[in-house]
Design an enzyme around this catalytic site. Sequence first.
Site, mmCIF file in Angstrom:
data_model
loop_
_atom_site.group_PDB
_atom_site.id
_atom_site.type_symbol
_atom_site.label_atom_id
_atom_site.label_comp_id
_atom_site.label_asym_id
_atom_site.label_seq_id
_atom_site.Cartn_x
_atom_site.Cartn_y
_atom_site.Cartn_z
ATOM 1 N N THR A 263 -0.270 2.614 -4.797
ATOM 2 C CA THR A 263 0.179 1.714 -5.861
ATOM 3 C C THR A 263 -0.644 1.943 -7.119
ATOM 4 O O THR A 263 -0.133 1.827 -8.238
ATOM 5 C CB THR A 263 0.096 0.240 -5.428
ATOM 6 O OG1 THR A 263 -1.255 -0.090 -5.083
ATOM 7 C CG2 THR A 263 1.014 -0.046 -4.259
ATOM 8 N N GLY A 264 -1.919 2.288 -6.940
ATOM 9 C CA GLY A 264 -2.774 2.588 -8.088
ATOM 10 C C GLY A 264 -2.315 3.824 -8.835
ATOM 11 O O GLY A 264 -2.312 3.856 -10.070
ATOM 12 N N HIS B 291 -3.225 -4.202 -10.954
ATOM 13 C CA HIS B 291 -4.058 -3.064 -11.329
ATOM 14 C C HIS B 291 -4.487 -3.166 -12.788
ATOM 15 O O HIS B 291 -3.693 -3.555 -13.649
ATOM 16 C CB HIS B 291 -3.297 -1.746 -11.132
ATOM 17 C CG HIS B 291 -2.961 -1.458 -9.715
ATOM 18 N ND1 HIS B 291 -3.810 -0.804 -8.857
ATOM 19 C CD2 HIS B 291 -1.851 -1.759 -8.983
ATOM 20 C CE1 HIS B 291 -3.246 -0.703 -7.660
ATOM 21 N NE2 HIS B 291 -2.054 -1.272 -7.715
ATOM 22 N N ASN C 183 -7.417 -4.406 -8.619
ATOM 23 C CA ASN C 183 -7.705 -3.008 -8.301
ATOM 24 C C ASN C 183 -7.922 -2.300 -9.635
ATOM 25 O O ASN C 183 -7.119 -2.452 -10.560
ATOM 26 C CB ASN C 183 -6.525 -2.359 -7.577
ATOM 27 C CG ASN C 183 -6.173 -3.093 -6.293
ATOM 28 O OD1 ASN C 183 -6.848 -2.971 -5.287
ATOM 29 N ND2 ASN C 183 -5.094 -3.870 -6.338
ATOM 30 N N GLU D 39 -10.725 -0.519 -5.008
ATOM 31 C CA GLU D 39 -9.696 -1.408 -4.481
ATOM 32 C C GLU D 39 -10.297 -2.746 -4.091
ATOM 33 O O GLU D 39 -11.331 -2.804 -3.422
ATOM 34 C CB GLU D 39 -9.014 -0.774 -3.261
ATOM 35 C CG GLU D 39 -8.172 0.447 -3.589
ATOM 36 C CD GLU D 39 -7.209 0.782 -2.472
ATOM 37 O OE1 GLU D 39 -6.380 -0.088 -2.112
ATOM 38 O OE2 GLU D 39 -7.285 1.896 -1.937
ATOM 39 N N CYS E 16 0.863 -1.182 0.000
ATOM 40 C CA CYS E 16 0.000 0.000 0.000
ATOM 41 C C CYS E 16 0.898 1.231 0.000
ATOM 42 O O CYS E 16 1.616 1.471 0.968
ATOM 43 C CB CYS E 16 -0.920 0.003 1.218
ATOM 44 S SG CYS E 16 -1.943 1.484 1.352
ATOM 45 N N GLY E 17 0.863 1.986 -1.100
ATOM 46 C CA GLY E 17 1.737 3.147 -1.217
ATOM 47 C C GLY E 17 1.418 4.240 -0.224
ATOM 48 O O GLY E 17 2.321 4.886 0.333
ATOM 49 N N CYS F 80 -5.137 5.681 -3.638
ATOM 50 C CA CYS F 80 -4.412 4.410 -3.698
ATOM 51 C C CYS F 80 -3.033 4.699 -4.259
ATOM 52 O O CYS F 80 -2.909 5.099 -5.423
ATOM 53 C CB CYS F 80 -5.160 3.405 -4.568
ATOM 54 S SG CYS F 80 -4.281 1.836 -4.804
#
Length: 277
Positions: free
Chosen positions: A222-223, A162, A193, A211, A71-72, A220
Amino acid sequence: MRFTKMHGIGNDYVYVNCLEEKVEDPGRVAKLVSDRHFGIGSDGLILIKPSKNADFEMDMYNADGSRGAMCGNGIRCVAKYVYDYGLTQKTNISIDTKSGVKYLELTIDNGKVSLVKVNMGKPILKASQIPIHSDREQVIRQPIDVEGREYYITGVSMGNPHAVVYMDDIKNLEIERIGPAFEHHPAFPDRINTEFVHVLDRSTVEMRVWERGSGETLACGTGACAVAVASIVNSYTDGEVTVKLLGGDLRVFWDRKEDLVYMTGPAAIVFEGEILL
């Protein structure tokens, strides 16, 4: 159990210092604390643990109790937690995750962390490694039928899978209806995601995200990185992208020479407390 609620541009988690606390059955606890009516209210649970491979370990769980890989926004909050609460004095730290060790650079203002730059690692574009079922090696603008409508997806993994979809209008998108249909589509064996993206200019995009395991969230990390990579490979944007999310903005840079993605954004403490489990 003592906890701290934190958020990275609105992507909120309950954080527990597992150098001092012990959490039994974290999947169950994640569902309990995430409930916005009967719990604390969050997108999930993040446990901060000691690590043999890095300075600390981040162990994250989604709101439905499933375990996440990365999770970024969450990892930026872990960096702020360990510095602000005196667990480290280093401004360059490493954090182990289920998707590998990540390296973070902290910006300090008045003794507190204000911004965190994260080396998010190499983007994965190979379909089988994301994973996405496809007869192509890479999924770039691949058509997919979801509830009888054709969409075009670009697949990227930044530790989490993603699917990036470009649209002219994301504000009126019925994401509560279409999000689950993407998440559980048979093309995505580990669920997905999904980022719904509108390109504003060569350096700016806006996105909404569904997500897996949490539903729509305000942000998000990483998104946002996946969207930046997808936007570059689709020639919509250049190498550095500002990604505008419902909760705020993230800056993402894809260093094509090193093939590394860097994300910079804030992290904030909301409140502390104690809950009986």
